[in-house]
Design an enzyme around this catalytic site. Structure first.
Site, PDB file in Angstrom:
ATOM      1  CB  CYS A  45      -0.806   0.097   1.357  1.00 14.65           C
ATOM      2  SG  CYS A  45      -1.879  -1.347   1.242  1.00 14.65           S
ATOM      3  CB  THR A  46       3.894   2.217   1.906  1.00 16.18           C
ATOM      4  OG1 THR A  46       3.502   1.970   2.985  1.00 16.18           O
ATOM      5  CG2 THR A  46       5.051   3.072   1.761  1.00 16.18           C
TER       6      THR A  46
END
Ligand code: BEZ
Length: 211
Positions: A45-46
């Site tokens: 997600c980062t």
């Protein structure tokens, strides 16, 4: 029930990292992408959020807003954004919805209990100016999304919203399009003055009308 193409995108009010948002009002008269993240402070997600921040100008060019959602609180999102900025070499430039009670996740059926009963899958919804769902894609948590593909689909959606065309496999902006089967040959000179290449009666190409 799962949202289907053509359904109205459910409206909601939510706290985001950029203040409280009413989804339909926030979309306004343009297009929007809503995409979900399983959890804050997770590696894939980062990278996804950093990637979208870097190419946000491409969404802007298409009059398309982007908004992410993760089932954590805004305070957690703010801390995570510092990490995203630091590790991805960018500055976050779009809101992340805080959804600790999973209100939006449930509304959009983003939790698939047989995959994981707590975290959302990686859902993507493209919503048109009419607030209807134009595209849904679902990825598992383990696969980061290809956001260039999402831009490519937006190009196709915006083109077919204005012209009676579809786009072939692997089409990219600027390439020939397929004339809609609903268009009669005799309508082609008026609708597609750049001409037609007829491979089969049902397979007719034309240069991209808006180029
Ligand atoms: C990730 O974003 O890295 C991730 C989140 C949930 C499960 C697996 C990976």
């Amino acid at each position: 029930m799962a949202l289907r193409l053509g359904d109205e995108a459910p409206n909601f009010d939510a706290v985001t990292t950029e203040g409280v948002v009413n989804f339909h009002e926030w979309i306004g008269s343009g297009w929007a992408v809503l995409f979900s993240h399983p959890k804050d402070y997770t590696p894939v997600c980062t990278t996804e959020l950093g990637t979208v921040a870097k190419i946000k100008g491409e969404f802007d060019k298409r009059n398309c807003k982007v908004i992410a959602i993760s089932v954590d609180a805004a305070e957690s999102h703010h801390g995570w954004i510092c990490d995203i900025n630091e590790t991805q070499g960018t500055q976050m430039n779009f809101p992340i919805i805080a959804d600790p009670d999973r209100k939006v996740a449930d509304l959009y059926d983003m939790i698939h209990p047989n995959a994981d009963d707590t975290f959302t899958v990686r859902s993507v919804f493209v919503v048109g100016p009419d607030k209807k769902v134009k595209l849904t894609i679902t990825y598992p948590a383990s696969t980061g999304r290809n956001f260039l593909e999402i831009l490519r689909v937006i190009d196709s959606l915006q083109l077919s919203a204005k012209h009676k065309v579809a786009t072939p496999a692997n089409w990219e902006d600027g390439q020939d399009c397929i004339i809609s089967p609903a268009v009669k040959d005799e309508e082609v000179p008026t609708l597609f003055p750049k001409g037609m290449r007829k491979v089969k009666p049902y397979l007719r190409y034309t240069p991209q009308p808006n180029k």
